[in-house]
Design a protein around this motif. Structure first.
Motif, PDB file in Angstrom:
ATOM      1  N   GLY A 131      -5.808   3.095   2.504  1.00  0.00           N
ATOM      2  CA  GLY A 131      -5.333   2.864   1.153  1.00  0.00           C
ATOM      3  C   GLY A 131      -5.679   1.481   0.617  1.00  0.00           C
ATOM      4  O   GLY A 131      -6.071   0.575   1.355  1.00  0.00           O
ATOM      5  N   ILE A 184      -5.450   2.785 -11.474  1.00  0.00           N
ATOM      6  CA  ILE A 184      -5.584   3.859 -10.491  1.00  0.00           C
ATOM      7  C   ILE A 184      -6.530   4.968 -10.946  1.00  0.00           C
ATOM      8  O   ILE A 184      -7.363   5.439 -10.160  1.00  0.00           O
ATOM      9  CB  ILE A 184      -4.189   4.439 -10.131  1.00  0.00           C
ATOM     10  CG1 ILE A 184      -3.268   3.314  -9.641  1.00  0.00           C
ATOM     11  CG2 ILE A 184      -4.322   5.549  -9.088  1.00  0.00           C
ATOM     12  CD1 ILE A 184      -3.782   2.495  -8.487  1.00  0.00           C
ATOM     13  N   THR A 236      -4.617  11.729  -9.177  1.00  0.00           N
ATOM     14  CA  THR A 236      -5.241  11.364  -7.896  1.00  0.00           C
ATOM     15  C   THR A 236      -5.242  12.543  -6.926  1.00  0.00           C
ATOM     16  O   THR A 236      -5.683  12.395  -5.785  1.00  0.00           O
ATOM     17  CB  THR A 236      -4.481  10.203  -7.215  1.00  0.00           C
ATOM     18  OG1 THR A 236      -3.133  10.629  -6.961  1.00  0.00           O
ATOM     19  CG2 THR A 236      -4.478   8.952  -8.056  1.00  0.00           C
ATOM     20  N   ASN A 259      -4.867  -0.743   5.274  1.00  0.00           N
ATOM     21  CA  ASN A 259      -4.786  -0.849   3.818  1.00  0.00           C
ATOM     22  C   ASN A 259      -5.437  -2.158   3.418  1.00  0.00           C
ATOM     23  O   ASN A 259      -5.231  -3.178   4.095  1.00  0.00           O
ATOM     24  CB  ASN A 259      -3.325  -0.939   3.340  1.00  0.00           C
ATOM     25  CG  ASN A 259      -2.605   0.385   3.382  1.00  0.00           C
ATOM     26  OD1 ASN A 259      -3.198   1.432   3.168  1.00  0.00           O
ATOM     27  ND2 ASN A 259      -1.316   0.325   3.652  1.00  0.00           N
ATOM     28  N   ALA A 292     -13.046   0.076  -4.837  1.00  0.00           N
ATOM     29  CA  ALA A 292     -12.556   1.369  -4.311  1.00  0.00           C
ATOM     30  C   ALA A 292     -13.648   2.063  -3.499  1.00  0.00           C
ATOM     31  O   ALA A 292     -13.383   2.592  -2.411  1.00  0.00           O
ATOM     32  CB  ALA A 292     -12.096   2.258  -5.470  1.00  0.00           C
ATOM     33  N   PHE A 306      -3.624   5.130  -2.731  1.00  0.00           N
ATOM     34  CA  PHE A 306      -3.276   3.966  -3.553  1.00  0.00           C
ATOM     35  C   PHE A 306      -1.785   3.696  -3.437  1.00  0.00           C
ATOM     36  O   PHE A 306      -0.971   4.563  -3.764  1.00  0.00           O
ATOM     37  CB  PHE A 306      -3.630   4.219  -5.024  1.00  0.00           C
ATOM     38  CG  PHE A 306      -5.085   4.532  -5.241  1.00  0.00           C
ATOM     39  CD1 PHE A 306      -6.031   3.523  -5.272  1.00  0.00           C
ATOM     40  CD2 PHE A 306      -5.511   5.850  -5.363  1.00  0.00           C
ATOM     41  CE1 PHE A 306      -7.377   3.818  -5.434  1.00  0.00           C
ATOM     42  CE2 PHE A 306      -6.850   6.161  -5.528  1.00  0.00           C
ATOM     43  CZ  PHE A 306      -7.786   5.137  -5.568  1.00  0.00           C
TER      44      PHE A 306
END
Ligand SMILES: Cc1cc2nc3c(=O)[nH]c(=O)nc-3n(C[C@H](O)[C@H](O)[C@H](O)COP(=O)(O)O)c2cc1C
Length: 456
Positions: free
Chosen positions: A56, A92, A129, A11, A46, A104
């Motif tokens: 993530g 997000i 998402t 992550n 991202a 996320f």
């Protein structure tokens, strides 16, 4: 490449603010973190993380200010120590729109919002998402947050977890039990969007929360978001063993990580959740480059921009101890903390003085720092996973986005060659990618007991 070796999970550890963990580095000429108020900063990040097949982006959050050190927020403001800080959840949708696979993890303090509203916000994020949302459940450690939200101060440490247990029950009832799987028919010819016989209000009258009503959102892919937890005091571990699926821990060494990991896995097994119920992530800082010399030069350059005192101020807030009151070498009285007990425990066990903490925070934060070529750091990460009995890492940022790009360009390919890192994303939701057992909570999880039709 197919491999039977355990795959290391990554992550990126970030926050919707300028200074997150490694304080002072916002002053580095190449650092872009001051652009955090703009969408391209986040959409570009991202995309970068997805290029590196990161599992993530884990976003920390606080809803108070760091005003323990020296009794004021002056240094906090000058150095942007997690202040100003914007809402992480708002980021997000934009990032989800430019990625397909990245998960996320969003931190949210459960004490701040009625569970009924919170449940809808996270269902919405899970919809938008397509099942890539996780929630890092935190109970808070800042007196300043409690005061700002209308209380006289932070409530007692263990009672915060009791309250969170009750909060979780409301959420499970809403997420898992208010709508049956086949409640949504979307039948235009019959004029039935949702079948009233397959939707029902929850009824919760707990010690801390009451909620009677129909969940506002229709079922999303995961229903309950992937549940992260951070905070490993005795009471924190009990909470993690009951609710957490991914646990974020801090550890100064692989043996320290192993001790916490074993405790957590044992407590989850004791709670009837099976031996493989948890994915455990350690926070770590990485400085790497094409050669060892380049990595070391980069580290020296970063050190020159870091601010250890800001790291100390951050640690003051985490522990609730004003280290400004102590001489550099004076012994520190580590009492029972009402802030983060796990943070205090690390310092007490090591007998840290103010000088020691400043040394620990040479790079502005207290996470272990790995410096070297991709091959060297990959070897060290492999050792952490093996000896520490963990599953992966929350990788802090130093100079943004450079530090994430360096990990992707220098470390990921080496780990892939060694069969320790995926070469393509897995299928399905965030939960399925990490556990391979479907999109929904496993049957052994306490939240599953609230599923329709068993929910009350
Ligand atoms: C690694 C780690 C990360 C954390 N991140 C956050 C955070 O982003 N926001 C927050 O409010 N609390 C955060 N916490 C605080 C915990 O969730 C918890 O509220 C606090 O540590 C008290 O728990 P403990 O005494 O069980 O450690 C974090 C704790 C740890 C150990």
């Amino acid at each position: 490449m197919t491999t039977d070796k355990k795959q290391i999970l990554f992550n990126a550890f970030g926050m919707n603010c300028v200074g997150h963990i490694n304080h002072g580095l916002w002053t580095h000429p190449r650092d872009q973190s001051h652009l955090y108020t703009t969408l391209p900063y986040w959409t570009s990040l991202a995309r970068t993380l997805e290029r590196g097949l990161f599992d993530g982006l884990f976003l920390a959050d606080i809803i108070g200010v760091y005003d323990v050190y020296g009794g004021s927020a002056d240094l906090t403001l000058r150095e942007a120590i997690q202040l100003p800080v914007n809402d992480p959840a708002m980021l997000i949708s934009a990032m989800a729109a430019v990625t397909e696979n990245l998960g996320f993890g969003v931190t949210a303090n459960q004490s701040a919002e009625a569970p009924y509203l919170f449940a809808r916000r996270f269902s919405t994020l899970d919809h938008l998402t397509q099942g890539r949302i996780g929630w890092n459940i935190v109970t808070g450690y800042l007196d300043s947050a409690a005061r700002a939200l209308g209380d006289t101060g932070l409530s007692e440490h263990d009672s915060r977890y009791d309250r969170a247990d009750d909060y979780m029950e409301v959420l499970y009832k809403l997420w898992e039990g208010s709508w049956a799987d086949n409640a949504v028919r979307r039948d235009k010819a019959a004029r039935i969007y949702a079948d009233p016989a397959r939707v029902r209000p929850i009824a919760h009258d707990g010690p801390y929360y009451r909620s009677h009503g129909i969940h506002l959102a229709e079922p999303s892919r995961q229903r309950t978001p992937l549940l992260y937890q951070a905070g490993t005091s005795g009471r924190g571990r009990a909470f993690a063993a009951r609710h957490g699926e991914c646990i974020f821990i801090t550890a100064t060494s692989p043996p320290a990580a192993r001790k916490t990991a074993r405790q957590l896995r044992q407590e989850a097994a004791d709670a009837g959740r099976g031996a493989d119920a948890l994915r455990i992530f350690v926070g770590i800082t990485i400085v790497t480059g094409e050669t060892d010399a380049i990595a070391r030069e980069k580290h020296a350059d970063y050190l020159a921009h870091a601010n250890p005192e800001a790291g100390l101020a951050h640690f003051s807030a985490s522990t609730g101890i004003d280290f400004a009151q102590y001489d550099l070498d004076a012994p520190i009285t580590y009492g029972v903390s009402n802030a983060s007990q796990s943070a205090v425990e690390v310092a007490r066990a090591a007998g840290w003085t103010r000088r020691r903490i400043l040394e620990e925070a040479a790079l502005g934060g207290r996470y272990p720092v790995l410096v070297g070529t991709g091959a060297e750091v990959a070897t060290a990460l492999g050792q952490w996973v093996e000896e520490g009995e963990i599953d992966g890492f929350n990788i802090t940022r130093t100079v943004v986005p450079e530090s994430y790009e360096d990990v992707i360009d220098h470390i990921v390919p080496v780990l892939q060659e060694r069969g320790l890192y995926k070469t393509a994303y897995g299928e399905g939701s965030f939960r399925n990618r990490l556990f391979g057992r479907g999109d929904r909570l496993p049957d052994t999880h306490v939240g599953a007991s609230h599923r329709w039709p068993s929910a009350t």
